[in-house]
Design a protein around this motif. Sequence first.
Motif, PDB file in Angstrom:
ATOM      1  N   ILE A 290       0.844  -1.203   0.000  1.00 27.66           N
ATOM      2  CA  ILE A 290       0.000   0.000   0.000  1.00 27.66           C
ATOM      3  C   ILE A 290       0.879   1.253   0.000  1.00 27.66           C
ATOM      4  O   ILE A 290       0.563   2.252  -0.641  1.00 27.66           O
TER       5      ILE A 290
ATOM      6  N   THR B 298     -12.151   8.006 -11.575  1.00 33.44           N
ATOM      7  CA  THR B 298     -12.961   7.329 -10.558  1.00 33.44           C
ATOM      8  C   THR B 298     -12.739   5.823 -10.640  1.00 33.44           C
ATOM      9  O   THR B 298     -12.608   5.149  -9.620  1.00 33.44           O
TER      10      THR B 298
ATOM     11  N   LEU C 118      -8.205  -0.229  -5.437  1.00 33.41           N
ATOM     12  CA  LEU C 118      -8.701  -0.535  -4.091  1.00 33.41           C
ATOM     13  C   LEU C 118      -9.202  -1.973  -4.011  1.00 33.41           C
ATOM     14  O   LEU C 118      -8.963  -2.668  -3.015  1.00 33.41           O
TER      15      LEU C 118
ATOM     16  N   MET D 240      -6.402  -4.262  -3.709  1.00 34.93           N
ATOM     17  CA  MET D 240      -5.813  -4.172  -2.375  1.00 34.93           C
ATOM     18  C   MET D 240      -6.654  -4.916  -1.341  1.00 34.93           C
ATOM     19  O   MET D 240      -6.143  -5.432  -0.346  1.00 34.93           O
ATOM     20  N   ALA D 241      -7.963  -4.950  -1.582  1.00 33.01           N
ATOM     21  CA  ALA D 241      -8.866  -5.519  -0.579  1.00 33.01           C
ATOM     22  C   ALA D 241      -8.659  -7.027  -0.430  1.00 33.01           C
ATOM     23  O   ALA D 241      -8.838  -7.567   0.658  1.00 33.01           O
TER      24      ALA D 241
ATOM     25  N   PRO E  71      -8.815   4.313  -9.471  1.00 33.79           N
ATOM     26  CA  PRO E  71      -8.625   4.094  -8.035  1.00 33.79           C
ATOM     27  C   PRO E  71      -9.503   2.957  -7.502  1.00 33.79           C
ATOM     28  O   PRO E  71      -9.074   2.186  -6.641  1.00 33.79           O
ATOM     29  N   PHE E  72     -10.710   2.837  -8.062  1.00 30.64           N
ATOM     30  CA  PHE E  72     -11.619   1.790  -7.599  1.00 30.64           C
ATOM     31  C   PHE E  72     -11.012   0.409  -7.849  1.00 30.64           C
ATOM     32  O   PHE E  72     -11.024  -0.456  -6.977  1.00 30.64           O
TER      33      PHE E  72
ATOM     34  N   CYS F 289       0.824   4.125  -2.909  1.00 29.07           N
ATOM     35  CA  CYS F 289       0.666   5.551  -2.575  1.00 29.07           C
ATOM     36  C   CYS F 289       1.814   6.368  -3.156  1.00 29.07           C
ATOM     37  O   CYS F 289       1.594   7.457  -3.704  1.00 29.07           O
TER      38      CYS F 289
ATOM     39  N   ALA G 226      -5.692  -7.930   1.924  1.00 25.36           N
ATOM     40  CA  ALA G 226      -6.034  -7.410   3.259  1.00 25.36           C
ATOM     41  C   ALA G 226      -7.049  -8.331   3.926  1.00 25.36           C
ATOM     42  O   ALA G 226      -6.943  -8.646   5.114  1.00 25.36           O
TER      43      ALA G 226
END
Lengths: 379, 516
Positions: free
Chosen positions: A51, A95, A102, A105-106, A98-99, A55, A109
């Motif tokens: 992450i 939009t 994410l 990334m989920a 980034p979605f 970033c 996690a």
Amino acid sequence: MLSISRRSLGLLFAVAVAFLPALVYAGEWQLNMTEGVTSVSQSVFRLHMVILIICVVIGIVVFGVMFYSMYAHRKSRGAKAANFHESTTLEIIWTVIPFVILIAMAFPATSTLKKIYDTDNADLDILITGYQWKWKYEYLGEDVSFFSNLSEKSRQQIYSKAPKSADYLLDVDEPVLIPVGKKVRFLVTAADVIHSWWVPDIAVKRDAIPGYVNESWTLVEEPGTFVGQCAELCGKDHGFMPIVLKAVPQAEFDAWLAEKRAAATAIAEAAKQQLSFEELYAKGEEVYISRCAACHQDNGQGIPGVFPAIAGSAVATGDLASHLSVILNGVNGTAMQAFAEQLNPVESAAVTTFQRNAFGNNTGDIIQPIDIVNFQQDQ
Amino acid sequence: MAHGPAKGFTRWLYTTNHKDIGSMYLWFSFAMFFLGGFFALVIRAELFQPGLQIVEPNFFNQMTTMHGLVMVFGAVMPAFVGLANWMVPMMIGAPDMALPRMNNWSFWILPFAFAMLASTLFMEGGAPNFGWTFYAPLSTTYAPASVTFFIFAVHIMGASSIMGAINIIATILNMRAPGMTLMKMPLFVWTWLITAYLLIAVMPVLAGVVTMMLMDIHFGTSFFDAAGGGDPVLFQHVFWFFGHPEVYIMILPAFGVVSAIIPTFARKPLFGYSSMVYATASIAFLSFIVWAHHMFTVGMPLFGELVFMYATMLIAIPTGVKVFNWVTTMFKGSMTFETPMLFSIAFVILFTIGGFSGLMLAIAPADFQYHDTYFVVAHFHYVLVPGAIFSITAAVYYWLPKWSGNMYDETMGKAHFWLAFIGLNVTFFPMHFSGLAGMPRRIPDYNPLWADWNMISSVGAFLFGAAQLLFLFIVIRTIIGGKKATAEVWEGSHGLEWTVPSPAPYHTFSTPPEVK
């Protein structure tokens, strides 16, 4: 991937060093999260690095465009302003991208979180109870329990009476031991306010909350010593309740448990002895400094409006039974804990004798360990 | 008919004029900024080296608590209300706020609330020492006696905020000039409209939670006392149901300020106006369903953790839209870099860094390592100082010529910017490192491992503090005199507030302007 990010952090480090004057403490300049020693802590570390890198890359792109415009599109270079101010396509692109990131990334996690929550099939259960400002460890089914306080060595160094050691504020009188190669479950709760039991090297941080028993677990493969601290503000000495966790081979662990049980028997024996006033007073002063002084202060004056004084107090100079009751049973709804389970009869007798004779209290009372035992039986 | 202000102290005591009240809010906030800053410097002085040198742990905890409370409720929130008072009527072409007497009251109860809060420092047992998040039972059963005064002060602050919010909503919905449709409103007005709804939704929740504390302390209830069947975690749920929208209350108006300033100095209209409005509304909505990400370590069930993690990650999307829009507004503009623009650009960069660490904190497993460390302190200071404070500073430089009629000294303004910018980064960037290296927050003393980063942070903090004294000097000097400002003030300025003379007359838009 990891090595790149270490290099970029190294660059930041170099900038920081170049930027600032030489510093007094030659510390270690640790920049990053610890990788730790368990599979959980390593998964957490990988998540953190991924992450972080995402970033940093987004930052480089966005700030890159921004710095480019700040350079190229400045009025002093003769830039004329364009007039565009809308683009549905662009809005959709920034939009959706980034979605997607994410969502990617989920997944890792979520799987790491599931692993952390899998507390089943533990080989050993340790009940951890947070107190203001110490930890109690109970080995369930092993008949071993003890309190772990900030070490006397660190306490001496706080006001710079002694030079600070490398483990300053991160060492305790009684470390908590676990066997290597075994899944250990931590059951975490608190006796007064909320605390949080945190050892970074095993990536376990669980809030200790009165009325709740939270669960977490670890499995350490290699022997080692790992330090941590309380992570939730819990009052005055929140910064002074460290954790020292030692992972040792099973044989050493078993021997340590046996030793702890033997010590408990010896304490019961010791409660039968008679001690002189001087012995009690000296021992009591020791106990007072390590257990009472945090609130009631070294000089027995307390902190007005927060913690009552011992010097000249009605309790410490009045009826012995009520004094013992305060020390042994605590006072409900205040920071005064029940010390019956933290002090053995010799220590309780000594500290009561000390309090009734120190700070000008001079009652002349001598309390023997057997008085403590009798008082507890009579209750 | 239009007339000038009354004379003397009663002008300020009885005033119902939005400009007077706006000024009082701003000065009050400025005073609280210095008070809260002083508390911060006590903290940084103690943390300069390991060991206890200057204050005792109990007083240290009072300082962290009071710093947080004063900065959040005393400095940032009143500053934005002050800006709203000054600018919202002038931006929508209204003669004043819709409810001027309530406006007077909502300001004048604030000094009493903060006088009461500050007086707890002198009480026996000291000021509140349980952190600005005041988790029970540390703030109830184990609190100093002064907690009752703290509760009363919070009630008054909440009443003030609610009244301010009602006033702003009533003004925006009812008093816009003819032709000023909702989708023509400047973004500052939009962000404040949404913020005001957030305030009305969550300030009563805060009032509720402190009232439950009051009952627990004085009336024998056990809302948060496990021994009486209560639940300390309930406190955290209720607090953060207020607390998370609260952080957007402190940042949405900042988005509005920056969205006004960047187009002015890029000489180019704001990119994606309507997407900015929708993004603001989305952030406001999301702020209500993410609160438990502050509580990943309290032991929620796995499903709960996952829901709050996913919801929190979603916030990155509308926030990203905003940042991309600001950057695209600058792209192919014709930029100049006066002080308000410098602060706004720093806002975009540093707020985005704070957003990045926020995204990292959203990853629940990683949060187990970040939670309650200096990494979190770094995160929320990156969001609040370059976010809220820099935007307020930018707004003051941007509109001060309109308020006072005089231009500030550009060289001094830039000096202030660079000192503040360097001071801020030297203070808060190293906190990422000390936090990742394992330093818990809210501790008065620490292991020498973290000594270097702490020393750097402390040096930066004093630099940042000194920079703000320069700011005070610049503001006073500008009000007293200086080059006269034109009505437009800035070459690229657009909007109704720039159509009135500088300084803005005591009464503006007594006849509504026509907006095309």
